[in-house]
Design an enzyme around this catalytic site. Structure first.
Site, PDB file in Angstrom:
ATOM      1  N   LYS A  23       0.845  -1.205   0.000  1.00 15.73           N
ATOM      2  CA  LYS A  23       0.000   0.000   0.000  1.00 15.73           C
ATOM      3  C   LYS A  23       0.880   1.254   0.000  1.00 15.73           C
ATOM      4  O   LYS A  23       0.686   2.163  -0.799  1.00 15.73           O
ATOM      5  CB  LYS A  23      -0.890  -0.005   1.238  1.00 15.73           C
ATOM      6  CG  LYS A  23      -1.531   1.344   1.572  1.00 15.73           C
ATOM      7  CD  LYS A  23      -2.474   1.259   2.746  1.00 15.73           C
ATOM      8  CE  LYS A  23      -1.850   1.579   4.064  1.00 15.73           C
ATOM      9  NZ  LYS A  23      -1.590   2.985   4.350  1.00 15.73           N
ATOM     10  N   ASN A  24       1.889   1.264   0.875  1.00 14.61           N
ATOM     11  CA  ASN A  24       2.669   2.497   1.052  1.00 14.61           C
ATOM     12  C   ASN A  24       3.738   2.682  -0.009  1.00 14.61           C
ATOM     13  O   ASN A  24       4.504   3.641   0.044  1.00 14.61           O
ATOM     14  CB  ASN A  24       3.269   2.553   2.463  1.00 14.61           C
ATOM     15  CG  ASN A  24       2.170   2.726   3.495  1.00 14.61           C
ATOM     16  OD1 ASN A  24       1.025   3.023   3.143  1.00 14.61           O
ATOM     17  ND2 ASN A  24       2.494   2.509   4.750  1.00 14.61           N
ATOM     18  N   ARG A  93      -5.037  10.431   4.305  1.00 16.21           N
ATOM     19  CA  ARG A  93      -4.075  11.538   4.431  1.00 16.21           C
ATOM     20  C   ARG A  93      -2.962  11.427   3.413  1.00 16.21           C
ATOM     21  O   ARG A  93      -2.330  12.427   3.082  1.00 16.21           O
ATOM     22  CB  ARG A  93      -3.542  11.639   5.841  1.00 16.21           C
ATOM     23  CG  ARG A  93      -2.891  10.380   6.349  1.00 16.21           C
ATOM     24  CD  ARG A  93      -2.262  10.597   7.718  1.00 16.21           C
ATOM     25  NE  ARG A  93      -1.020  11.327   7.601  1.00 16.21           N
ATOM     26  CZ  ARG A  93      -0.859  12.615   7.925  1.00 16.21           C
ATOM     27  NH1 ARG A  93      -1.896  13.282   8.374  1.00 16.21           N
ATOM     28  NH2 ARG A  93       0.283  13.215   7.788  1.00 16.21           N
ATOM     29  N   CYS A 117      -5.674  12.016  12.727  1.00 19.78           N
ATOM     30  CA  CYS A 117      -6.289  10.713  12.481  1.00 19.78           C
ATOM     31  C   CYS A 117      -6.194   9.969  13.803  1.00 19.78           C
ATOM     32  O   CYS A 117      -5.584  10.453  14.758  1.00 19.78           O
ATOM     33  CB  CYS A 117      -5.581  10.006  11.340  1.00 19.78           C
ATOM     34  SG  CYS A 117      -4.007   9.417  11.838  1.00 19.78           S
ATOM     35  N   ARG A 122      -0.347  14.311  13.538  1.00 19.76           N
ATOM     36  CA  ARG A 122       0.197  14.100  12.182  1.00 19.76           C
ATOM     37  C   ARG A 122       0.249  15.396  11.371  1.00 19.76           C
ATOM     38  O   ARG A 122      -0.448  15.580  10.383  1.00 19.76           O
ATOM     39  CB  ARG A 122      -0.590  12.999  11.470  1.00 19.76           C
ATOM     40  CG  ARG A 122      -0.552  11.735  12.316  1.00 19.76           C
ATOM     41  CD  ARG A 122      -1.061  10.541  11.633  1.00 19.76           C
ATOM     42  NE  ARG A 122      -0.109  10.075  10.616  1.00 19.76           N
ATOM     43  CZ  ARG A 122      -0.387   9.065   9.799  1.00 19.76           C
ATOM     44  NH1 ARG A 122      -1.559   8.504   9.872  1.00 19.76           N
ATOM     45  NH2 ARG A 122       0.484   8.674   8.901  1.00 19.76           N
ATOM     46  N   ASP A 308       4.153   0.332  12.271  1.00 18.21           N
ATOM     47  CA  ASP A 308       2.967  -0.302  11.679  1.00 18.21           C
ATOM     48  C   ASP A 308       2.827  -1.769  12.080  1.00 18.21           C
ATOM     49  O   ASP A 308       1.844  -2.407  11.717  1.00 18.21           O
ATOM     50  CB  ASP A 308       3.008  -0.177  10.151  1.00 18.21           C
ATOM     51  CG  ASP A 308       2.850   1.268   9.713  1.00 18.21           C
ATOM     52  OD1 ASP A 308       3.124   1.577   8.547  1.00 18.21           O
ATOM     53  OD2 ASP A 308       2.468   2.100  10.567  1.00 18.21           O
ATOM     54  N   ARG A 400      -8.487  -0.844   4.197  1.00 15.23           N
ATOM     55  CA  ARG A 400      -7.578   0.135   3.586  1.00 15.23           C
ATOM     56  C   ARG A 400      -6.217  -0.503   3.333  1.00 15.23           C
ATOM     57  O   ARG A 400      -5.485  -0.085   2.436  1.00 15.23           O
ATOM     58  CB  ARG A 400      -7.391   1.342   4.516  1.00 15.23           C
ATOM     59  CG  ARG A 400      -8.635   2.169   4.696  1.00 15.23           C
ATOM     60  CD  ARG A 400      -8.341   3.371   5.552  1.00 15.23           C
ATOM     61  NE  ARG A 400      -7.146   4.037   5.069  1.00 15.23           N
ATOM     62  CZ  ARG A 400      -6.480   4.965   5.773  1.00 15.23           C
ATOM     63  NH1 ARG A 400      -6.901   5.296   6.968  1.00 15.23           N
ATOM     64  NH2 ARG A 400      -5.416   5.551   5.282  1.00 15.23           N
TER      65      ARG A 400
HETATM   66  C1  EPZ Z   1       3.971   6.915   6.724  1.00 13.20           C
HETATM   67  O1  EPZ Z   1       3.148   7.925   7.264  1.00 13.20           O
HETATM   68  C2  EPZ Z   1       3.070   5.719   6.511  1.00 13.20           C
HETATM   69  N1  EPZ Z   1       2.031   6.070   5.550  1.00 13.20           N
HETATM   70  C3  EPZ Z   1       2.453   5.294   7.846  1.00 13.20           C
HETATM   71  O2  EPZ Z   1       1.707   4.112   7.610  1.00 13.20           O
HETATM   72  C4  EPZ Z   1       3.589   4.951   8.799  1.00 13.20           C
HETATM   73  O3  EPZ Z   1       3.034   4.630  10.067  1.00 13.20           O
HETATM   74  C5  EPZ Z   1       4.545   6.154   8.945  1.00 13.20           C
HETATM   75  O4  EPZ Z   1       5.012   6.555   7.642  1.00 13.20           O
HETATM   76  C6  EPZ Z   1       5.747   5.860   9.799  1.00 13.20           C
HETATM   77  O5  EPZ Z   1       6.446   4.803   9.264  1.00 13.20           O
HETATM   78  C7  EPZ Z   1       2.330   6.101   4.231  1.00 13.20           C
HETATM   79  O6  EPZ Z   1       3.449   5.847   3.828  1.00 13.20           O
HETATM   80  C8  EPZ Z   1       1.216   6.441   3.304  1.00 13.20           C
HETATM   81  P1  EPZ Z   1       5.729  10.254   9.042  1.00 13.20           P
HETATM   82  P2  EPZ Z   1       3.691   9.426   7.380  1.00 13.20           P
HETATM   83  O7  EPZ Z   1       5.631  11.530   8.291  1.00 13.20           O
HETATM   84  O8  EPZ Z   1       4.652   9.727   6.300  1.00 13.20           O
HETATM   85  C9  EPZ Z   1       5.973  13.559  12.364  1.00 13.20           C
HETATM   86  C10 EPZ Z   1      -0.163   2.744   7.712  1.00 13.20           C
HETATM   87  O9  EPZ Z   1      -0.692   2.152   8.645  1.00 13.20           O
HETATM   88  N2  EPZ Z   1       5.803  14.519  11.263  1.00 13.20           N
HETATM   89  O10 EPZ Z   1       6.942   9.393   8.856  1.00 13.20           O
HETATM   90  O11 EPZ Z   1       2.519  10.333   7.556  1.00 13.20           O
HETATM   91  C11 EPZ Z   1       4.671  12.818  12.660  1.00 13.20           C
HETATM   92  O12 EPZ Z   1       3.883  13.559  13.566  1.00 13.20           O
HETATM   93  C12 EPZ Z   1       0.290   4.175   7.865  1.00 13.20           C
HETATM   94  O13 EPZ Z   1       0.077   2.241   6.567  1.00 13.20           O
HETATM   95  C13 EPZ Z   1       5.833  15.884  11.553  1.00 13.20           C
HETATM   96  O14 EPZ Z   1       6.006  16.275  12.702  1.00 13.20           O
HETATM   97  O15 EPZ Z   1       4.486   9.357   8.738  1.00 13.20           O
HETATM   98  C14 EPZ Z   1       5.143  11.535  13.267  1.00 13.20           C
HETATM   99  O16 EPZ Z   1       5.391  11.726  14.636  1.00 13.20           O
HETATM  100  C15 EPZ Z   1      -0.053   4.700   9.240  1.00 13.20           C
HETATM  101  N3  EPZ Z   1       5.651  16.777  10.540  1.00 13.20           N
HETATM  102  C16 EPZ Z   1       6.468  11.257  12.574  1.00 13.20           C
HETATM  103  O17 EPZ Z   1       6.860  12.505  11.952  1.00 13.20           O
HETATM  104  C17 EPZ Z   1       5.472  16.370   9.235  1.00 13.20           C
HETATM  105  O18 EPZ Z   1       5.332  17.216   8.335  1.00 13.20           O
HETATM  106  C18 EPZ Z   1       6.396  10.172  11.526  1.00 13.20           C
HETATM  107  O19 EPZ Z   1       5.488  10.589  10.584  1.00 13.20           O
HETATM  108  C19 EPZ Z   1       5.446  14.987   8.971  1.00 13.20           C
HETATM  109  C20 EPZ Z   1       5.610  14.087  10.000  1.00 13.20           C
END
Ligand code: EPZ
Length: 427
Positions: A23-24, A93, A117, A122, A308, A400
């Protein structure tokens, strides 16, 4: 239509499951089709709700989407829209992934701010700050991110406070069409980021450092669709989820069409917990060892233990002999599955970001509600181990990220049925 899964647990499961495309990986790959007009073809794409949402978004922007048997085809020749509406962004998202490509290709984008979410705030500040550094003008316009770069983007150095996966992907897609060199420091190293980077290289992008924490991009004036159909890499989170089954219910399982090297840490930790796991090519074999041992584990960015898989390993550790500690370091509120596991008899205490899991406990089937994608997977695992019948509501989350989950589990002997209810909410 409201659906639920009815599972009768307590039986060993044995047999073979084929792992679906990730998916990702497919979501950023689809967003990248915005970067250049033409025909893109994908193989091993997963039939998931999130994929259909992304396809709906691309269609709204003017792309033509078609499936020919195994091939998913996206033609962005006449793509001209630049807006990702709230109704789609709130559903997924990851829609934010069109922000970078739209800004790079058309010099403007209007993308709804994703709400929080179930797993936490996020924010998307890394995404918007990175685009600003590349020269885009970013404003907040009634709940929408408005990005403008009428004179295009200019490469620069960007440093992330945290190796955000989708922020790395957004800025990778913006940088490939920016003038000059873009460097992303503290970049995400996930296999899905590498997959996107390799797709961009096949489109004519010039990128080095994929899979490391420093990615260097030399901008090019334009890109083209890859010559060949792209095969989506296997889903390492689906793999890791099913890999835990023998520790919960016994039996021997074979996971085909996966990529063991994407799961080095989860495999190491599950072996430490006592599971017997072998890998051979694109196949993983898993069987119960001599009883499950407790773990002390913390989630971390790749190549650490994936957040995850956190909900799933908590379900597994309810069966371990002793006390386990699972710390969630990425998200501030990703333990919703704990309260539902309690209802099945689990003995888990939550101390801020650490779940303390005492085992082994006999889980009992009951009605449970999933709040997010991976929590629902955790409840399926627990229900398969529980004595008696469970009903799992909230399948809109599960569907999803897990393709045909009841078919795959039934094929290894699970007593699992998807049912519908017409009445009002069950409780
Ligand atoms: C990706 O989300 C994945 N989704 C998530 O999978 C996964 O849990 C996550 O990475 C961590 O591995 C997709 O790839 C579509 P992040 P993402 O930005 O990119 C902070 C699933 O179940 N952050 O790496 O949104 C955030 O708050 C989903 O498949 C900021 O502060 O995660 C978090 O604490 C759930 N500002 C940390 O970084 C930003 O602009 C990690 O978030 C962006 C992120």
């Amino acid at each position: 239509m409201r659906e639920y899964l009815e599972i009768e647990g307590g039986f060993p499961l044995s047999g073979e499951i084929r792992i679906s495309g990730a998916k990702n990986a497919v979501l950023p790959a689809l967003a990248a089709t915005v970067l250049a007009p033409g025909r893109y073809r994908f193989l091993n794409w997963p039939r998931l709700l999130d994929l259909y949402t992304m396809l709906e978004l691309l269609s709204r922007l003017g792309a033509r989407v078609e499936t020919r048997g195994e091939i998913l085809e996206v033609d962005t020749t006449s793509l001209e829209g630049v807006e990702a509406p709230y109704e789609l962004v709130r559903r997924m998202r990851a829609s934010i992934l069109v922000l970078g490509p739209l800004t790079a290709r058309f010099g403007r984008a209007r993308v709804a701010l994703p709400g929080g979410c179930p797993i936490g705030k996020r924010p998307v500040d890394f995404h918007t700050r990175g685009l600003k550094l590349l020269g885009a003008e970013i404003t907040l316009d009634h709940g929408y991110i408005l990005a403008r770069a009428p004179r295009g983007l200019t490469g620069t150095e960007i440093v992330f406070d945290f190796p955000s996966v989708t922020a790395t992907e957004n800025l990778l897609m913006a940088g490939v069409l920016a003038r000059g060199e873009t460097i992303i420091q503290n970049a995400a190293r996930e296999p899905e980021v590498v997959f996107l980077g390799e797709m961009l290289q096949a489109m004519g992008g010039r990128i080095e450092g994929l899979g490391t924490d420093q990615i260097r991009i030399q901008g090019v004036p334009e890109l083209h669709p890859p010559e060949e159909p792209l095969r989506i890499i296997p889903d390492r989170i689906e793999t890791g989820t099913y890999l835990m089954l023998p520790g919960l219910v016994g039996g021997e399982i074979v996971l085909r069409g996966t990529e063991p090297r994407f799961l080095k840490t989860p495999i190491l930790r599950l072996r430490e917990a006592g599971l017997e796991i072998e890998s051979e090519g694109d196949t993983l074999y898993a069987r119960p060892g001599k009883g499950l041992k407790p773990l002390k584990i913390a989630t971390a960015p790749y190549p650490g233990f994936p957040t995850d898989l956190q909900a799933q390993i908590i379900a597994l550790l309810t069966q371990a002999r002793g006390v386990s500690f699972v710390t969630e370091t990425l998200f501030e509120d990703r333990f919703h599955h704990v309260s539902e596991l309690w209802r099945m008899g689990a003995d888990i205490e939550q101390d801020k970001r650490t779940a303390i899991v005492k085992g082994p406990v006999r889980l009992q089937g009951t009605e449970v509600e999933a709040h997010d994608l991976r929590a629902s997977a955790s409840l399926v695992l627990a229900a398969l181990a529980a004595e008696g019948v469970s009903r799992i509501y909230g399948l809109e989350h599960l569907d999803r990220g897990y393709e045909r989950i009841e078919e795959k589990l039934a094929s290894i002997g699970a007593r699992i049925v998807r049912k519908r209810y017409e009445t009002a909410e069950p409780f």
